[in-house]
Motif scaffolding. Structure first.
Motif, PDB file in Angstrom:
ATOM      1  N   VAL A 155       7.593   3.731  -7.543  1.00  0.00           N
ATOM      2  CA  VAL A 155       7.535   3.379  -6.113  1.00  0.00           C
ATOM      3  C   VAL A 155       7.053   1.937  -5.946  1.00  0.00           C
ATOM      4  O   VAL A 155       7.657   1.134  -5.242  1.00  0.00           O
ATOM      5  N   ILE A 161       9.695  -0.493  -7.218  1.00  0.00           N
ATOM      6  CA  ILE A 161      10.822  -0.681  -6.275  1.00  0.00           C
ATOM      7  C   ILE A 161      10.381  -1.572  -5.118  1.00  0.00           C
ATOM      8  O   ILE A 161      11.092  -2.502  -4.701  1.00  0.00           O
ATOM      9  N   ILE A 204      -8.223   1.459   2.656  1.00  0.00           N
ATOM     10  CA  ILE A 204      -6.794   1.585   2.298  1.00  0.00           C
ATOM     11  C   ILE A 204      -6.104   2.491   3.316  1.00  0.00           C
ATOM     12  O   ILE A 204      -5.016   2.185   3.815  1.00  0.00           O
ATOM     13  N   SER A 244      -3.115   1.141   6.019  1.00  0.00           N
ATOM     14  CA  SER A 244      -1.733   1.657   5.976  1.00  0.00           C
ATOM     15  C   SER A 244      -1.497   2.690   7.083  1.00  0.00           C
ATOM     16  O   SER A 244      -0.643   3.547   6.959  1.00  0.00           O
ATOM     17  N   MET A 296       6.926  -1.868   8.547  1.00  0.00           N
ATOM     18  CA  MET A 296       7.753  -1.496   7.383  1.00  0.00           C
ATOM     19  C   MET A 296       8.757  -0.417   7.777  1.00  0.00           C
ATOM     20  O   MET A 296       9.955  -0.530   7.498  1.00  0.00           O
ATOM     21  N   VAL A 323      -2.617   4.336  -3.525  1.00  0.00           N
ATOM     22  CA  VAL A 323      -1.384   3.729  -2.973  1.00  0.00           C
ATOM     23  C   VAL A 323      -1.117   4.355  -1.596  1.00  0.00           C
ATOM     24  O   VAL A 323      -1.114   5.586  -1.465  1.00  0.00           O
ATOM     25  N   PRO A 324      -0.956   3.518  -0.559  1.00  0.00           N
ATOM     26  CA  PRO A 324      -0.767   4.074   0.798  1.00  0.00           C
ATOM     27  C   PRO A 324       0.403   5.065   0.841  1.00  0.00           C
ATOM     28  O   PRO A 324       1.440   4.831   0.225  1.00  0.00           O
ATOM     29  N   PRO A 325       0.224   6.174   1.560  1.00  0.00           N
ATOM     30  CA  PRO A 325       1.268   7.221   1.586  1.00  0.00           C
ATOM     31  C   PRO A 325       2.615   6.727   2.091  1.00  0.00           C
ATOM     32  O   PRO A 325       3.661   7.152   1.616  1.00  0.00           O
ATOM     33  N   PHE A 326       2.603   5.769   3.037  1.00  0.00           N
ATOM     34  CA  PHE A 326       3.904   5.341   3.574  1.00  0.00           C
ATOM     35  C   PHE A 326       4.692   4.532   2.542  1.00  0.00           C
ATOM     36  O   PHE A 326       5.924   4.563   2.531  1.00  0.00           O
ATOM     37  N   ILE A 327       3.945   3.857   1.635  1.00  0.00           N
ATOM     38  CA  ILE A 327       4.662   3.127   0.573  1.00  0.00           C
ATOM     39  C   ILE A 327       5.399   4.166  -0.297  1.00  0.00           C
ATOM     40  O   ILE A 327       6.604   4.047  -0.544  1.00  0.00           O
ATOM     41  N   THR A 328       4.623   5.188  -0.694  1.00  0.00           N
ATOM     42  CA  THR A 328       5.245   6.215  -1.540  1.00  0.00           C
ATOM     43  C   THR A 328       6.455   6.796  -0.818  1.00  0.00           C
ATOM     44  O   THR A 328       7.521   6.957  -1.401  1.00  0.00           O
ATOM     45  N   VAL A 354       8.452   5.607   1.742  1.00  0.00           N
ATOM     46  CA  VAL A 354       9.629   4.746   1.978  1.00  0.00           C
ATOM     47  C   VAL A 354      10.362   4.462   0.673  1.00  0.00           C
ATOM     48  O   VAL A 354      11.583   4.632   0.575  1.00  0.00           O
ATOM     49  N   PHE A 355       9.604   4.118  -0.375  1.00  0.00           N
ATOM     50  CA  PHE A 355      10.331   3.670  -1.581  1.00  0.00           C
ATOM     51  C   PHE A 355      10.721   4.834  -2.476  1.00  0.00           C
ATOM     52  O   PHE A 355      11.561   4.704  -3.348  1.00  0.00           O
TER      53      PHE A 355
END
Lengths: 367, 284, 348, 275
Positions: free
Chosen positions: B27, B30, B217, B221, B241, D115-120, D122-123
């Motif tokens: 993730v 990417i 964090i 986010s 985003m 790792v922020p949940p939205f990153i996980t 979206v990608f």
């Protein structure tokens, strides 16, 4: 390895695949209806008022015994799914609803099935607001943006009609006028038409070239000059609820959205609606059948029911939509037909999205 | 450790830790790759810094970075500053301290979205807050509280949601300190403030750092609170985003995503370092 | 250096009377031990003196000044904890320095006092280590050093040796006593281990359910316990009840006990009186034609003496002898010399 | 004793704050969920003029609440079970085998929390598109949930494995027990509370998870948080949102309280959840 991995962990895949889409145009309408009843179910991808449309679809379910499922999803989400499903032999989408102005940016013949199997009805609309979808889509939902206002504060005759009159209203009644710039098309329709009238730029040209965008500068300055006097709201619904609460006196809104909320008792019934002479975007939404629809017969029958005069009259009454069948009765609309001549065509992509980004950056972000 | 043992251990770690590293690693890879134009979904991939250059000049993006960092830092600070005295107060059990503890931890049970709705409902134009203020005469008419510009609503929601989490971690850290150690300090002449500064603070630094990092964090986010109760004229990084992704602009979404990861890591490292200095008087 | 007077101290923990009307005077520079079974109130008393617990009634005077209501941080006392309670995040040097910093002692003075205590306790090589890097003995010495460096008028010990192994305990015990003498500190030491109390104390206070049973020097406590409880708690004692028989000669009293007749020179009171008495197992002298006799039920070799459990007419008692030829099942004769018969107060 | 009086004052303060901070919002939500559409609840009335269960019935019949409940309450257990199975071997290694680098492995397991949940979200979707697996959305969500919540299951099971007594294992072995018998006799009793706790925690996390369900799932898969989010969005109708909020919160409260009791009997572990 990754693909194998994901498949092995896919525990529940509920959708059962029906036979591939039969070629409908060769069949008689009665055969289509019998096959539709055999199929027994269809999925209609529409992105707004899903609860109320499910209730409206109940009459279709009772009449034909075909269950209609409407998944939850945003317009972008549905579009994304449409493109993703194209690669599959049979997709999940039977009936696909789309904003009429998006039909220009979609390759109709590559995506959708011609709706020639439906029985002839000349009152249907496949050419709306300057866009002709040929036989690939029919409009089922006419909507018109305009200004909703609180009659207890403003009477009918001193309603602002032109950008100058709006500026005067802002001046005399600061923070009583609000519009959204995202989560719904009513605010964008308003500021885009003000930009058009103030800047005089050519809105039929879809190009997003630098010069074309630069031409909008007078409109941008117009908004920034009055920044303190108007309010930015969060969404379509937020604008209307704030009028109903009495915080705002005027705000752009969709005719059908306002009528729907009033019918369901969510907002005060006395709120009025009008289209300013400077013009605001009107349009509608259409439906079509993807080429790999699993239940194409049921989809065809559903569309036929949807754009029939009877259903369109019910939609006009219950949702306040502009009926998309000439034979339907539109007496329940919020505005007289004469006012509909002020409806303008919304600009096309990519110019429109570039303009929206420019407005967001140079007006909203400056506040 | 013989080779055979190494193999068994790695095999055992594969399904659990292996998958975590694979998923999160992919993730993050990417995110960064797409931000430089590689690994594109539709269209060809070409290494380019155009996306970064474009966004770094874009006002919405810069405001979003500043805004999300502001929310992250303030939420972390408010939550920990509020949780600290409560944790110390509840350190020694007294009659009723259990009920107070569970009342204070109740917000952990409530989902973020629900919290956002409840809060917006209370401060709405005709919500109970407006009516109460008018009833006691402070305000003559209802005030517009929703979507306020300096995001007080979002900060209140973040604190409402994160303070119990900080309280949970700090209580754990405080329980690590034995009563004897605190009595010894008192016996040696340390008053309550000296005991806090010299004994409690240094010994709970690691617990506090964990709380600050995780809350920071989470707040950086944030998507749900911002969309429902956040200010209109600014967007959080996650909101921006998802917006780009919605418009199919995966590369810009990747740039924002990569920025979020960088801000999350560096921001939390700085906050952790600062909290150590504040609490311990030196960075050792 | 200070004298402490405790006047009518009582402490009631919601119903449980930890201390009742306890009065005690501690002389300057004295090493006083509070001895008693667990739950006798010795730790409560110590915590009251150090200020961590407020008494329900009564007063404490330190050098004549009433400190009953003074909080621990303002009281000129220093406490060595049973768990050592060293500050885990501070080095040995910082631990020692902690108290001095609170009292705002100037830096130079601090350095000297720490160097002096470190040298006395042999902590030189450990000064910059963290507590978890030290052995039990070293941690104990740091805890002691941290209190000593304050030069308190009274130093208090809460069973500081209970976590050490036997060998180390002897060594640290001597150290504490030596340092207490060097600094001429008034010390109050709490323990449940009677051997420790006997070895270290100038005076011992024997406590029982919140009241003083007896206060005296170790030797007199051993030689002349006031009650059966003290007798058996300090060393071992065979305690019996007996009746005074008519006197044969004016200076000898004869007392009939369940295991036979004992004669002593101590005045046991009038004829026919019911009295309580005891004698130390090591004072019995085994010889075949002894006045008393009994059968040996068990035998435990303890190095420089052997512990015998003996029984006469079903009544068990203990005898310690240096002879090694006595075995289980033997019947032995023995005498209890007159002077070693100790008369006790009747209150059990 | 002023400390006691201070405590009482502070307690009264906290209870009063809790009243405003917790009780009032929920009462407002309940009232809004009972508003009958015949008369909108306008500002001047303290209580809704007409109250009925119309909203609840309407949401039950017309909104996609039923499919959302079905989806949520099938996704969550699958993710919980999958997470448990994936965590088992790793927890065994971390709990029972002392290998160099074990502490590094333990911290690495916490990666998904950092790792922020939205990153996980979206990608991971981008990955699905690249692999053309967009048709497997429910499976993808279960997989993502299972992996993202592995830190919880690994941590709990590792702690449970650590509480297994070596002498129990040796005793069983000494009495001739084979691998499986040894597992049943020595390991299982100590692991059972950990297994339940892990299943329950991942279940609750999965029910409440929003980012992955929303981004990866839409438009096909709708979980309760996603439904609530859409109700708060464009077509925002306050009473309907109130109904959905209560439906999302109430089962979770009972699940959390049940978890609290379970954890008290098992061992103090990471029982925090974030919306």
């Amino acid at each position: 390895m990754i693909k194998k991995l994901l498949i092995s962990t896919a525990v529940i895949v509920a959708t059962t695949q029906m036979a591939a889409a039969a070629d409908l145009s060769s069949m008689s309408w009665d055969d289509v209806v019998t096959q539709a009843k055999e199929e027994g179910e269809l999925t209609w991808y529409v992105w707004y008022l899903t609860d109320d449309l499910r209730r409206a679809a109940k009459t279709f379910e009772e009449e034909y015994g075909i269950t209609v499922t409407i998944p939850e999803g945003t317009m972008e989400g549905n579009l994304e799914k449409l493109y993703a499903d194209k690669a599959r032999k049979t997709g999940d989408i039977d009936v696909f609803a789309l904003g009429w102005d998006s039909y220009t940016s979609v390759d109709l013949s590559a995506m959708f099935m011609p709706l020639t199997a439906l029985p002839k009805d000349d009152n249907r609309v496949s050419d709306l607001a300057g866009i002709d979808a040929g036989e690939y889509a029919f409009a089922f939902w006419g909507n018109q943006t305009g200004i909703a206002y609180d009659p207890t504060h403003i009477t009918g005759d001193d309603l602002p009609q032109t950008p100058k009159e709006f500026a005067a209203f802002w001046q005399s009644h600061p923070e009583k006028f609000g519009f959204n710039y995202q989560n719904g098309g009513s605010g964008p329709s308003y500021y885009q038409n003000i930009l058009r009238v103030v800047s005089g730029a050519d809105f039929s040209d879809p190009s997003d070239s630098k010069e074309h965008l630069a031409a909008l500068q007078p409109g941008i300055d117009f908004f920034n000059a009055h920044a303190e006097n108007y309010v930015i709201t969060a969404s379509n619904a937020d604008s209307i609820t704030r009028i109903s609460d009495g915080e705002l006196w005027m705000a752009p809104a969709w005719e059908d959205h306002l009528a729907g909320l009033q019918n369901r008792g969510e907002v005060r019934k006395d709120i009025k609606f009008y289209i300013p002479e400077m013009g605001m975007n009107g349009g509608g939404n259409g439906v079509s059948i993807p080429l790999n629809a699993p239940h194409s017969a049921a989809a065809a029958v559903f569309i036929n029911w949807l754009i029939s005069p009877e259903t369109q009259t019910v939609f006009n009454k219950e949702f306040g939509t502009a009926p998309m069948n000439a034979a339907a009765d539109d007496s329940f609309a919020l505005i007289p037909n004469a006012m509909r001549k002020y409806s303008t065509v919304s600009p096309n992509k990519p110019f429109r999205s570039a303009m929206e980004a420019k407005f967001t950056e140079e007006v909203v972000q400056q506040r | 450790m013989t080779a055979r043992q190494w193999i068994t251990v790695t095999l055992l770690l594969m399904p659990g830790l292996g998958l975590i590293v694979w998923l999160i690693g992919t993730v993050v890879y990417i995110a960064f790759a797409q931000s430089f134009g590689l690994y594109n979904i539709n269209g060809e991939s070409a290494l380019t810094t155009a996306y970064w250059a474009d966004l770094l000049g874009n006002n919405i993006y810069l405001r979003s970075v500043r805004y999300s960092t502001y929310i992250g830092v303030m939420s972390a600070i408010f939550s920990v500053v509020l949780a600290y005295p409560l944790a110390i107060w509840l350190r020694k059990p007294f009659t009723g301290s259990m009920t107070i503890g569970s009342i204070l931890k109740a917000p952990l049970l409530v989902h973020g979205l629900v919290a956002a709705f409840l809060f917006v409902n209370v401060i709405s134009y005709h919500g109970i807050l407006n009516q109460f203020m008018q009833w006691i005469g402070i305000w003559d008419g209802p005030h517009r509280l929703q979507n306020d510009n300096n995001a007080i609503a979002v900060l209140i929601l973040q604190t409402w949601k994160n303070m119990p989490f900080a309280l949970l971690l700090l209580t754990g850290a405080l329980q690590g300190i034995s009563d004897d150690v605190l009595d010894a300090a008192r016996d040696l002449g340390a008053g309550s403030w000296a005991r806090f500064r010299k004994i409690i603070a240094p010994l709970t630094v690691s617990g506090m750092q964990a709380a600050i990092v995780i809350i920071f964090i989470g707040a950086v986010s944030d998507f749900a609170f911002q969309v429902i109760a956040g200010p209109i004229n600014r967007q959080s990084l996650a909101q921006l985003m998802v917006g780009y992704k919605g418009r199919g602009d995966w590369n810009s979404a990747a740039v924002v995503g990569a920025t979020m990861i960088i801000v999350a890591l560096f921001g939390s490292a700085i906050l952790a370092g600062l909290s150590k200095i504040v609490m311990r008087g030196r960075l050792k | 250096m200070a004298a402490i007077n405790i006047q009518k101290l009582s402490k009631d923990f919601s119903g449980f009377k930890a201390l009742t009307e306890l009065s005690l005077d501690v002389r300057e520079g004295e090493f006083l031990t509070l001895l008693g079974p667990s739950g006798c109130g010795k730790t409560t008393l110590l915590k009251i003196i150090s200020g961590f617990i407020e008494p329900t009634k009564g007063h404490i005077l330190l050098n004549g000044k009433d400190v009953t209501k003074v909080p621990p941080e303002a009281r000129d006392t220093a406490l060595c904890f049973q768990s050592y309670a060293l500050f885990p995040h501070l080095s040995v040097r910082e631990n020692l320095e902690f108290g001095l910093r609170q009292k705002k002692v100037p830096a130079l003075d601090r350095k000297d006092r720490i160097a002096d205590v470190a040298e006395k306790l042999g902590l030189g090589p450990q000064m910059d280590k963290l507590p978890n890097q030290l052995s039990g003995g070293q941690q104990q010495r740091v805890s002691l050093g941290r209190a000593l460096v304050m030069r308190p008028s009274v130093i208090l010990f809460d069973e500081p040796l209970s976590n050490l192994d036997a060998k180390l305990r002897d060594q640290v015990r001597l150290e504490i006593r030596r340092i207490q003498k060097d600094y001429k500190l008034t010390a109050i030491y709490v323990t449940h281990d009677q051997a420790e109390a006997l070895a270290m104390s100038d005076r011992i206070v024997v406590l029982k359910s919140g009241q003083i049973e007896q206060v005296d020097t170790p030797e007199r406590l051993y030689a002349a316990p006031r009650t059966g409880f003290v007798a058996d708690f300090i060393g071992n004692a065979n305690v019996f009840t007996g009746r005074v028989l008519p006197q044969k000669t004016p200076t000898i009293w004869r007392i009939e006990t369940p295991i036979g007749i004992l004669e002593t020179g101590n005045n046991a009171g009038t004829e026919g009186a019911e009295i309580t008495l005891c004698w130390r197992p090591e004072n019995a002298e085994i010889n075949d034609d002894g006045a008393l006799g009994g059968t040996v039920t068990s035998k435990a070799f303890q190095g420089h003496f052997t512990d015998l459990m003996v029984e006469t007419k079903g009544v068990p008692y203990r005898i310690q002898t240096s002879r090694t030829d006595v075995n289980e099942g033997d019947t032995i004769g023995f005498n209890v010399p007159g002077p070693s018969v100790i008369l006790l107060e009747n209150a059990q | 004793m002023n400390r006691l009086r201070l405590n009482n004052i502070l307690m009264a303060l906290v209870i009063a704050l809790a009243f405003i901070w917790l009780f009032i919002p929920f009462v407002m939500a309940v009232l809004w969920s009972l508003v009958d559409p015949s008369q909108p609840w306008t500002a001047d009335k303290l209580l809704p003029p007409a109250m009925s269960f119309y909203r609840w019935v309407n949401m039950w019949q017309n909104s996609s609440l039923q499919p959302a409940l079905l989806t949520s309450y099938t996704l969550a257990p699958s993710a919980a079970i999958l997470s448990l199975l994936l965590a088992f071997p790793t927890s065994f290694a971390l709990g029972r085998i002392a290998f160099p680098g074990r502490e590094v492995a333990k911290t690495l397991c916490l990666l998904p929390l950092v790792v922020p949940p939205f990153i996980t979200a979206v990608f991971f979707t981008a990955l699905l598109y690249r692999l053309g697996l967009t048709a497997w959305r429910p499976g993808a969500i279960i997989f993502a949930h299972a992996v993202v919540f592995l830190p919880f299951s690994i941590r709990i099971l590792t702690v449970s494995f650590e509480t297994v007594r070596q002498d129990h294992i040796d005793a069983a072995r000494d009495l001739g027990a084979g691998h499986w018998a040894r597992f049943k006799a020595a390991y299982l009793p100590a692991l059972r509370p950990g297994i339940y706790a892990s299943l329950l925690i991942v279940f609750i996390q999965s029910i409440e998870e929003f980012a992955i369900a929303f981004i990866v799932g839409s438009p096909d898969v709708v979980t309760i948080p996603v439904l609530l989010y859409s109700a708060l969005g464009q077509d925002y109708v306050r009473p309907n949102a109130a109904v959905l909020s209560l439906i999302l919160v109430i089962p979770n409260v009972f699940l959390m309280l049940f978890l609290e009791r379970l954890l008290k009997s098992a061992n103090p572990t990471l029982a925090s959840g974030k919306g």
